[in-house]
Design a protein around this motif. Structure first.
Motif, PDB file in Angstrom:
ATOM      1  N   ALA A   6      -4.321  -0.459   2.426  1.00 24.98           N
ATOM      2  CA  ALA A   6      -5.028  -1.597   2.822  1.00 24.98           C
ATOM      3  C   ALA A   6      -4.332  -2.466   4.166  1.00 24.98           C
ATOM      4  CB  ALA A   6      -5.376  -2.503   1.728  1.00 24.98           C
ATOM      5  N   ILE A   7      -2.981  -2.697   3.960  1.00 24.55           N
ATOM      6  CA  ILE A   7      -2.291  -3.345   4.712  1.00 24.55           C
ATOM      7  C   ILE A   7      -2.382  -2.618   6.100  1.00 24.55           C
ATOM      8  CG2 ILE A   7      -0.099  -4.276   5.591  1.00 24.55           C
ATOM      9  CD1 ILE A   7       0.462  -4.599   2.747  1.00 24.55           C
ATOM     10  N   ALA A   8      -2.178  -1.264   6.220  1.00 23.37           N
ATOM     11  CA  ALA A   8      -2.419  -0.529   7.309  1.00 23.37           C
ATOM     12  C   ALA A   8      -3.702  -0.681   8.162  1.00 23.37           C
ATOM     13  CB  ALA A   8      -2.107   0.873   6.887  1.00 23.37           C
ATOM     14  N   ALA A   9      -4.456  -0.562   7.152  1.00 23.53           N
ATOM     15  CA  ALA A   9      -6.044  -0.567   7.682  1.00 23.53           C
ATOM     16  C   ALA A   9      -6.350  -2.236   8.504  1.00 23.53           C
ATOM     17  CB  ALA A   9      -7.137  -0.586   6.710  1.00 23.53           C
ATOM     18  N   ILE A  10      -5.751  -3.327   7.859  1.00 23.03           N
ATOM     19  CA  ILE A  10      -5.763  -4.313   8.655  1.00 23.03           C
ATOM     20  C   ILE A  10      -5.187  -4.337   9.842  1.00 23.03           C
ATOM     21  CG2 ILE A  10      -5.207  -6.789   8.206  1.00 23.03           C
ATOM     22  CD1 ILE A  10      -5.595  -6.499   5.072  1.00 23.03           C
ATOM     23  N   LEU A  11      -3.773  -3.986   9.881  1.00 21.19           N
ATOM     24  CA  LEU A  11      -3.044  -3.897  11.088  1.00 21.19           C
ATOM     25  C   LEU A  11      -3.712  -3.037  12.301  1.00 21.19           C
ATOM     26  CD1 LEU A  11       0.549  -3.739   9.526  1.00 21.19           C
ATOM     27  CD2 LEU A  11      -0.537  -5.812  10.614  1.00 21.19           C
ATOM     28  N   ILE A  12      -4.302  -1.938  11.929  1.00 21.79           N
ATOM     29  CA  ILE A  12      -5.116  -1.100  12.958  1.00 21.79           C
ATOM     30  C   ILE A  12      -5.990  -1.810  13.493  1.00 21.79           C
ATOM     31  CG2 ILE A  12      -5.914   0.962  13.346  1.00 21.79           C
ATOM     32  CD1 ILE A  12      -4.106   2.306  11.297  1.00 21.79           C
ATOM     33  N   VAL A 295     -14.077   0.071  10.626  1.00 24.38           N
ATOM     34  CA  VAL A 295     -14.360  -0.813   9.617  1.00 24.38           C
ATOM     35  C   VAL A 295     -14.704   0.002   8.317  1.00 24.38           C
ATOM     36  CG1 VAL A 295     -16.551  -2.245   8.841  1.00 24.38           C
ATOM     37  CG2 VAL A 295     -15.735  -2.381  11.109  1.00 24.38           C
ATOM     38  N   GLY A 296     -15.146   1.205   8.342  1.00 25.93           N
ATOM     39  CA  GLY A 296     -15.179   2.240   7.045  1.00 25.93           C
ATOM     40  C   GLY A 296     -13.762   2.054   6.292  1.00 25.93           C
ATOM     41  N   GLY A 297     -12.677   2.234   7.201  1.00 29.28           N
ATOM     42  CA  GLY A 297     -11.219   2.060   6.614  1.00 29.28           C
ATOM     43  C   GLY A 297     -11.216   0.747   5.805  1.00 29.28           C
ATOM     44  N   LEU A 298     -11.602  -0.331   6.377  1.00 30.69           N
ATOM     45  CA  LEU A 298     -11.487  -1.539   5.612  1.00 30.69           C
ATOM     46  C   LEU A 298     -12.201  -1.530   4.081  1.00 30.69           C
ATOM     47  CD1 LEU A 298     -11.682  -4.183   8.600  1.00 30.69           C
ATOM     48  CD2 LEU A 298      -9.645  -3.208   7.739  1.00 30.69           C
ATOM     49  N   VAL A 299     -13.368  -0.932   4.477  1.00 31.73           N
ATOM     50  CA  VAL A 299     -14.120  -0.672   3.315  1.00 31.73           C
ATOM     51  C   VAL A 299     -13.636   0.248   2.318  1.00 31.73           C
ATOM     52  CG1 VAL A 299     -16.686   0.111   2.178  1.00 31.73           C
ATOM     53  CG2 VAL A 299     -16.383  -1.441   4.409  1.00 31.73           C
ATOM     54  N   ASN A 300     -13.313   1.391   2.674  1.00 33.87           N
ATOM     55  CA  ASN A 300     -12.510   2.421   1.820  1.00 33.87           C
ATOM     56  C   ASN A 300     -10.993   1.977   1.171  1.00 33.87           C
ATOM     57  OD1 ASN A 300     -12.607   5.346   0.959  1.00 33.87           O
ATOM     58  ND2 ASN A 300     -10.984   5.763   2.210  1.00 33.87           N
ATOM     59  N   THR A 301     -10.498   0.980   1.540  1.00 31.55           N
ATOM     60  CA  THR A 301      -9.282   0.615   1.039  1.00 31.55           C
ATOM     61  C   THR A 301      -9.519  -0.648   0.301  1.00 31.55           C
ATOM     62  OG1 THR A 301      -8.603  -0.761   3.080  1.00 31.55           O
ATOM     63  CG2 THR A 301      -7.801   1.514   2.918  1.00 31.55           C
ATOM     64  N   GLY A 302     -10.846  -1.158   0.235  1.00 36.22           N
ATOM     65  CA  GLY A 302     -11.141  -2.459  -0.591  1.00 36.22           C
ATOM     66  C   GLY A 302     -10.944  -3.872   0.229  1.00 36.22           C
ATOM     67  N   VAL A 303     -10.711  -3.792   1.241  1.00 33.31           N
ATOM     68  CA  VAL A 303     -10.524  -5.012   2.174  1.00 33.31           C
ATOM     69  C   VAL A 303     -11.611  -5.793   2.460  1.00 33.31           C
ATOM     70  CG1 VAL A 303      -9.598  -6.027   4.018  1.00 33.31           C
ATOM     71  CG2 VAL A 303      -8.489  -4.066   3.209  1.00 33.31           C
ATOM     72  N   LEU A 304     -12.970  -5.342   2.703  1.00 37.43           N
ATOM     73  CA  LEU A 304     -13.996  -6.026   2.591  1.00 37.43           C
ATOM     74  C   LEU A 304     -14.409  -6.358   1.225  1.00 37.43           C
ATOM     75  CD1 LEU A 304     -16.135  -4.353   5.692  1.00 37.43           C
ATOM     76  CD2 LEU A 304     -14.666  -6.615   5.603  1.00 37.43           C
ATOM     77  N   ALA A 305     -14.477  -5.648   0.328  1.00 35.07           N
ATOM     78  CA  ALA A 305     -14.742  -6.046  -0.889  1.00 35.07           C
ATOM     79  C   ALA A 305     -13.981  -7.123  -1.672  1.00 35.07           C
ATOM     80  CB  ALA A 305     -14.717  -4.594  -1.984  1.00 35.07           C
ATOM     81  N   GLY A 306     -12.760  -6.665  -1.467  1.00 31.05           N
ATOM     82  CA  GLY A 306     -11.685  -8.081  -1.622  1.00 31.05           C
ATOM     83  C   GLY A 306     -12.225  -9.278  -1.141  1.00 31.05           C
ATOM     84  N   LEU A 307     -12.534  -9.386   0.135  1.00 32.26           N
ATOM     85  CA  LEU A 307     -13.099 -10.665   0.788  1.00 32.26           C
ATOM     86  C   LEU A 307     -14.370 -11.077   0.092  1.00 32.26           C
ATOM     87  CD1 LEU A 307     -12.301 -10.075   4.665  1.00 32.26           C
ATOM     88  CD2 LEU A 307     -11.196 -11.814   3.053  1.00 32.26           C
ATOM     89  N   SER A 308     -15.215 -10.123  -0.118  1.00 31.05           N
ATOM     90  CA  SER A 308     -16.665 -10.598  -0.657  1.00 31.05           C
ATOM     91  C   SER A 308     -16.207 -11.037  -1.966  1.00 31.05           C
ATOM     92  CB  SER A 308     -17.327  -9.010  -0.713  1.00 31.05           C
ATOM     93  OG  SER A 308     -17.522  -8.714   0.739  1.00 31.05           O
ATOM     94  N   LYS A 309     -15.658 -10.478  -2.988  1.00 29.42           N
ATOM     95  CA  LYS A 309     -15.344 -10.818  -4.198  1.00 29.42           C
ATOM     96  C   LYS A 309     -14.507 -12.181  -4.221  1.00 29.42           C
ATOM     97  CE  LYS A 309     -15.142  -6.366  -6.709  1.00 29.42           C
ATOM     98  NZ  LYS A 309     -14.440  -5.532  -7.101  1.00 29.42           N
TER      99      LYS A 309
END
Length: 432
Positions: A6-12, A295-309
Motif C-alpha cells: 500500500a505504501i509503495a502504491a501511494i508513493l508511485i 488507481v487500480g493499484g490503490l484499490v488493490n492494496t486497500g488504500v481507497l477502501a481505507g479512505l472510504s471507510k
C-alpha cells in the motif's frame, strides 16, 4: 496499519502525479504509463488485476467508448461539418466573445445531460477550436469552460456522467430519480457558472474585429465539402446517440454502441481505414490505461477502501455532518484520482450506511454531486477533462495542468458550496 504494498502504491501514484502536474520532465502519458509499469513490476498489482478485473483494472468500456467516438468524429471531420457549426455558432453570437461562450456552455451542458459528457466534448471541442481560430481568440478558456459545463450538466441525469451509472446500479436508482433530485440544483449551478465565466475568463473576450467581420460575411453552407458523407455520418451518429439514450431498454453498453457505429460508418463510406484512424487520440487512450492501472493499484492494496471507510467512520449520529463530509470529501478525492474508480470504491461503503430500506438516500446524492463536480478541480479529475486536453494538444493549443487547476478549483469550490446549501435545505430543513 498500511502494508508495504500500500505504501509503495501511494508513493508511485504520488510521484506520477507530481510529474503530471509539473509538465516539465516527461509527458503526462509517459508519467501514467511509467507509474503503471512500476506498480506491475513490484507486484502492487498483476496482469489479471490490471487488465481483466472490473474494480482494479483498465476500464475498457471507457477506452473503447472513446475509441469508437473518436473514429466517428474523425470521419465527420472530412465532411466540413465542424467548420459549418463553427461559422453558424459564431454568427449566432454575432462574433461577440462572451455571448459565444454562453452559447457553447449551454449547448455543452444540455447535450451532456442527454448523452454523456465524454461524447459531448468529443463533438464540441473541435468546433470550439475552429471558432476561436476564425475570430482570433484563445481557445483554452473556452475549452476549460466547456469541460466544466460538461461535468456540471452531466450531473443532472443517470447517463450524463459515468459515476452516476455506477451509483444507479448499486443503489437501484432510476433515470427519473436523478432528474428529480439533481436537475434542479444543476440548473442553479449553470446560471451561477455563466456569471462566474464572465469574471474568471475576463481577459479572454477580445476578438479580432477584422476576423469577426470576415466570418460574418461567410456562408456556412459552403463549408460542407462532402454532402453524401455528411448524410451517412449524421445517420450513423443519430443511431448511436439514440442507442445511448435507449441503453436501459437495449442493454448495449455505450462502448459496444460506439464501436458498432464506428465500424458501420467506416464500412458504408468511402473513407479509408487509415483516414478514420488518423485523428484518434492514441496518447489520450494510453494515458487513461496507465491512470486506471495506477488507481487500480490503490484499490488493490486497500488504500481507497481505507479512505472510504475512514470517511464512513464519521457517520455516527450526525447525518448532516457526514453528508457534508461525503460531499466535500468526494469532491476533493475526485480531483486527485479519476472519479470513476473513486465512486466504484466508495459505493459499497455508502450502500452499507444507507441500508436495505433506502434511507437516508441523501447520501447517494451527496456522493454523486461530490464526485461529478469534484472532477472539475484538475485536468485528470474526470474523463472529459483528459479528452479535451488531448484534443487541445493535438491542435496546438495545449492546456497546462496548473492553468486548468487555477480555474477548476474555483469552479469546484463554488459548485460544491451550492450543492451543500441545496442538500441542507432539501433533505434536512424542508424534509424535516
Amino acid at each position: 496499519m498500511l502494508s508495504l504494498s500500500a505504501i509503495a502504491a501511494i508513493l508511485i501514484f504520488a510521484a506520477a502525479y507530481v510529474l503530471i502536474a509539473a509538465e516539465k520532465w516527461v509527458t503526462r502519458t509517459a508519467a501514467a504509463l511509467g507509474g503503471a509499469a512500476l506498480m506491475l513490476a513490484i507486484g502492487v498489482t498483476d496482469a489479471h488485476a490490471a487488465f481483466y478485473a472490473e474494480e482494479t483494472g483498465v476500464d475498457w468500456n471507457v477506452v473503447f467508448l472513446l475509441l469508437g467516438m473518436m473514429v466517428i468524429v474523425s470521419v465527420m471531420r472530412e465532411t466540413g461539418v465542424f467548420e459549418y457549426l463553427a461559422i453558424w455558432a459564431a454568427k449566432r453570437a454575432r462574433g461577440r466573445p462572451f455571448p459565444l461562450m454562453v452559447l457553447l456552455v449551454l449547448i455543452t451542458a444540455g447535450t451532456s445531460a442527454l448523452l454523456d459528457n465524454v461524447t459531448t466534448v468529443l463533438l464540441v471541442a473541435p468546433v470550439t477550436i475552429l471558432i476561436c481560430q476564425r475570430i482570433g481568440l484563445s481557445a483554452v478558456p473556452y475549452l476549460i469552460a466547456e469541460v466544466a459545463a460538461s461535468n456540471i450538466g452531466g450531473t443532472a441525469t443517470l447517463v450524463g456522467d459515468p459515476p452516476n451509472i455506477i451509483i444507479a446500479s448499486r443503489a437501484g436508482l432510476s433515470f427519473n430519480d436523478f432528474l428529480v433530485h439533481l436537475a434542479p440544483v444543476v440548473l442553479v449551478m449553470l446560471i451561477v457558472f455563466i456569471g462566474l465565466c464572465r469574471w474568471l475568463f475576463a481577459d479572454a473576450f477580445h476578438a479580432d474585429p477584422e476576423k469577426v467581420a470576415e466570418l460574418m460575411s461567410l456562408n456556412e453552407r459552403e463549408a460542407i465539402r462532402d454532402r453524401r458523407l455528411l448524410v451517412q455520418s449524421l445517420a450513423v451518429l443519430g443511431v448511436v446517440l439514440v442507442a445511448f439514450v435507449l441503453h436501459p431498454v437495449l442493454h448495449y453498453a455505450p462502448s459496444v454502441v460506439a464501436l458498432l457505429g464506428a465500424g458501420l460508418l467506416v464500412a458504408v463510406t468511402r473513407v479509408r481505414t487509415e483516414q478514420a484512424l488518423q485523428d484518434v487520440e492514441w496518447s489520450t487512450l494510453a494515458f487513461f490505461m496507465g491512470l486506471f492501472v495506477m488507481v487500480g493499484g490503490l484499490v488493490n492494496t486497500g488504500v481507497l477502501a481505507g479512505l472510504s471507510k475512514l470517511m464512513g467512520g464519521f457517520a455516527g449520529d450526525n447525518p448532516l455532518g457526514f453528508t457534508g463530509l461525503l460531499l466535500w470529501g468526494s469532491g476533493l478525492l475526485s480531483g486527485v484520482v479519476d472519479n470513476i474508480p473513486y465512486v466504484a470504491s466508495m459505493a459499497p461503503v455508502v450502500a452499507s450506511l444507507v441500508g436495505p430500506d433506502g434511507q437516508p438516500q441523501v447520501l447517494w446524492w451527496a456522493l454523486a454531486l461530490g464526485a461529478d463536480l469534484g472532477g472539475n478541480a484538475t485536468l485528470i479529475g474526470a474523463s472529459a477533462n483528459v479528452v479535451v486536453a488531448g484534443i487541445a494538444a493535438r491542435n496546438g493549443v495545449p492546456i497546462g495542468f496548473w492553468r486548468f487547476a487555477r480555474y477548476g478549483l474555483v469552479i469546484t469550490a463554488v459548485t460544491l458550496a451550492i450543492a451543500t446549501v441545496y442538500v441542507w435545505l432539501r433533505y434536512f430543513v424542508l424534509a424535516g
